[in-house]
Write a protein that holds these residues in place. Structure first.
Motif, PDB file in Angstrom:
ATOM      1  N   ARG A   1      13.837   3.013   2.236  1.00  0.00           N
ATOM      2  CA  ARG A   1      12.847   2.013   2.589  1.00  0.00           C
ATOM      3  C   ARG A   1      11.450   2.599   2.385  1.00  0.00           C
ATOM      4  O   ARG A   1      11.192   3.739   2.756  1.00  0.00           O
ATOM      5  N   ALA A   2      10.573   1.810   1.823  1.00  0.00           N
ATOM      6  CA  ALA A   2       9.225   2.281   1.538  1.00  0.00           C
ATOM      7  C   ALA A   2       8.448   2.527   2.826  1.00  0.00           C
ATOM      8  O   ALA A   2       8.517   1.720   3.755  1.00  0.00           O
ATOM      9  N   PRO A   3       7.705   3.633   2.907  1.00  0.00           N
ATOM     10  CA  PRO A   3       6.817   3.826   4.056  1.00  0.00           C
ATOM     11  C   PRO A   3       5.787   2.697   4.113  1.00  0.00           C
ATOM     12  O   PRO A   3       5.345   2.187   3.078  1.00  0.00           O
ATOM     13  N   VAL A   4       5.386   2.311   5.312  1.00  0.00           N
ATOM     14  CA  VAL A   4       4.413   1.233   5.428  1.00  0.00           C
ATOM     15  C   VAL A   4       3.082   1.630   4.807  1.00  0.00           C
ATOM     16  O   VAL A   4       2.306   0.773   4.374  1.00  0.00           O
TER      17      VAL A   4
ATOM     18  N   GLY B   1      10.476   9.709 -10.358  1.00  0.00           N
ATOM     19  CA  GLY B   1      11.540   8.752 -10.589  1.00  0.00           C
ATOM     20  C   GLY B   1      12.056   8.041  -9.355  1.00  0.00           C
ATOM     21  O   GLY B   1      12.967   7.218  -9.461  1.00  0.00           O
ATOM     22  N   LYS B   2      11.494   8.306  -8.180  1.00  0.00           N
ATOM     23  CA  LYS B   2      11.992   7.682  -6.959  1.00  0.00           C
ATOM     24  C   LYS B   2      11.415   6.270  -6.796  1.00  0.00           C
ATOM     25  O   LYS B   2      10.218   6.057  -7.000  1.00  0.00           O
TER      26      LYS B   2
ATOM     27  N   HIS C   1      -2.285   7.079   2.411  1.00  0.00           N
ATOM     28  CA  HIS C   1      -1.176   6.569   1.609  1.00  0.00           C
ATOM     29  C   HIS C   1      -0.039   7.582   1.500  1.00  0.00           C
ATOM     30  O   HIS C   1      -0.262   8.796   1.549  1.00  0.00           O
ATOM     31  N   GLU C   2       1.174   7.074   1.355  1.00  0.00           N
ATOM     32  CA  GLU C   2       2.369   7.895   1.244  1.00  0.00           C
ATOM     33  C   GLU C   2       3.201   7.429   0.048  1.00  0.00           C
ATOM     34  O   GLU C   2       3.218   6.238  -0.263  1.00  0.00           O
ATOM     35  N   PRO C   3       3.942   8.336  -0.596  1.00  0.00           N
ATOM     36  CA  PRO C   3       4.834   7.943  -1.687  1.00  0.00           C
ATOM     37  C   PRO C   3       6.219   7.583  -1.164  1.00  0.00           C
ATOM     38  O   PRO C   3       6.516   7.719   0.030  1.00  0.00           O
ATOM     39  N   CYS C   4       7.065   7.143  -2.061  1.00  0.00           N
ATOM     40  CA  CYS C   4       8.472   6.899  -1.735  1.00  0.00           C
ATOM     41  C   CYS C   4       9.148   8.244  -1.494  1.00  0.00           C
ATOM     42  O   CYS C   4       9.096   9.131  -2.360  1.00  0.00           O
ATOM     43  N   PRO C   5       9.787   8.458  -0.354  1.00  0.00           N
ATOM     44  CA  PRO C   5      10.342   9.779  -0.045  1.00  0.00           C
ATOM     45  C   PRO C   5      11.665  10.065  -0.740  1.00  0.00           C
ATOM     46  O   PRO C   5      11.922  11.210  -1.130  1.00  0.00           O
TER      47      PRO C   5
END
Length: 252
Positions: free
Chosen positions: A215-218, A242-243, A206-210
């Motif tokens: 655009r959100a990572p898949v 806060g992202k 899993h990845e967070p919002c950069p």
């Protein structure tokens, strides 16, 4: 890709009301489903679920009926296709649980899975190729009735999930039919859930919002939320910075 641990990766989100409960991202589960021995039935919402604020939405959206019970046995949707590029390709099959009847039939489900896997914006852009087979697959992509998906993917918290266990992806029929509150476009959500779970099969976590507004990572838990603060509170898998991202079904 052999010898992979049987691990469940949760896609479905947790409501803000359940924010105090820690949702484990992985758990060991049995590889077989116990046959329910009941005829397929469908359910419809008993009340109008309010659409939550964009960015979070654990509850199943209102919509069409979906299969509740399956048998724990699987039928392969017939069809083969060669890879669209050079190099090694993962052989995959598309399967539907016995007892699950889709209004449009099995083939449109299989066609959308295949379209997602070979799309130029999909995992192909990272060098992964796929070829559809009827026998001896390396990867199985299965559509599961609600009870079966809950048994396999877990239902400790009362939200429907899809998951990847070993070399098999289990897509929740309720999610496939109704999607998630974070997506307005059901077709885009379906591409997301296929790409996300296949991403786990390929070894991605899993990845967070950069960046705020990106655009959100898949591999972000977009069914759960596209806001890092909410993911931090719910699953602890993102920084509370806060992202907030916008939904995006494609790998980059």
């Amino acid at each position: 890709m052999t010898g992979r641990l049987a691990v469940v990766h949760y896609l479905a989100g947790l409501s803000l009301a359940a924010a105090t409960v820690l949702a484990l991202d992985t758990r060991t589960v049995p590889m077989r489903v116990t046959a329910h021995g009941r005829p397929p039935v469908v359910t419809t919402p008993t009340h109008a679920d309010p659409r939550p604020v964009r960015g979070v939405g654990a509850d199943l959206p209102p919509g069409a009926p979906f299969p509740v019970h399956g048998t724990g046995r699987w039928r392969v949707v017939p069809g083969t296709a060669k890879p669209t590029g050079p190099g090694p390709a993962f052989a995959y099959s598309v399967e539907v649980e016995e007892g699950v009847t889709l209004p449009e039939g099995d083939q449109p489900f299989a066609a959308q899975v295949h379209h997602t896997l070979v799309h130029p914006r999909g995992w192909k852009r990272r060098g992964f190729e796929f070829r559809r087979v009827d026998t001896a697959p390396t990867l199985r992509i299965r559509l599961a009735a609600q009870d079966t998906a809950r048994e396999l993917c877990g239902f400790d918290l009362p939200y429907d999930t899809s998951c990847r266990i070993g070399d098999t992806v289990y897509l929740s029929a309720p999610r496939w039919i109704r999607g998630a509150h974070t997506y307005d476009d059901l077709t885009a959500y379906r591409a997301y859930v296929v790409n996300h779970e296949v991403g786990h099969f390929l070894g991605y976590g899993h990845e967070p919002c950069p960046e705020d507004g990106a655009r959100a990572p898949v591999m972000m838990q977009q069914t759960l939320s596209t806001a890092n603060d909410e993911l931090a509170a719910l699953s602890g898998e993102a920084p509370a910075d806060g992202k907030t991202c916008t939904p995006d079904p494609w790998p980059r």
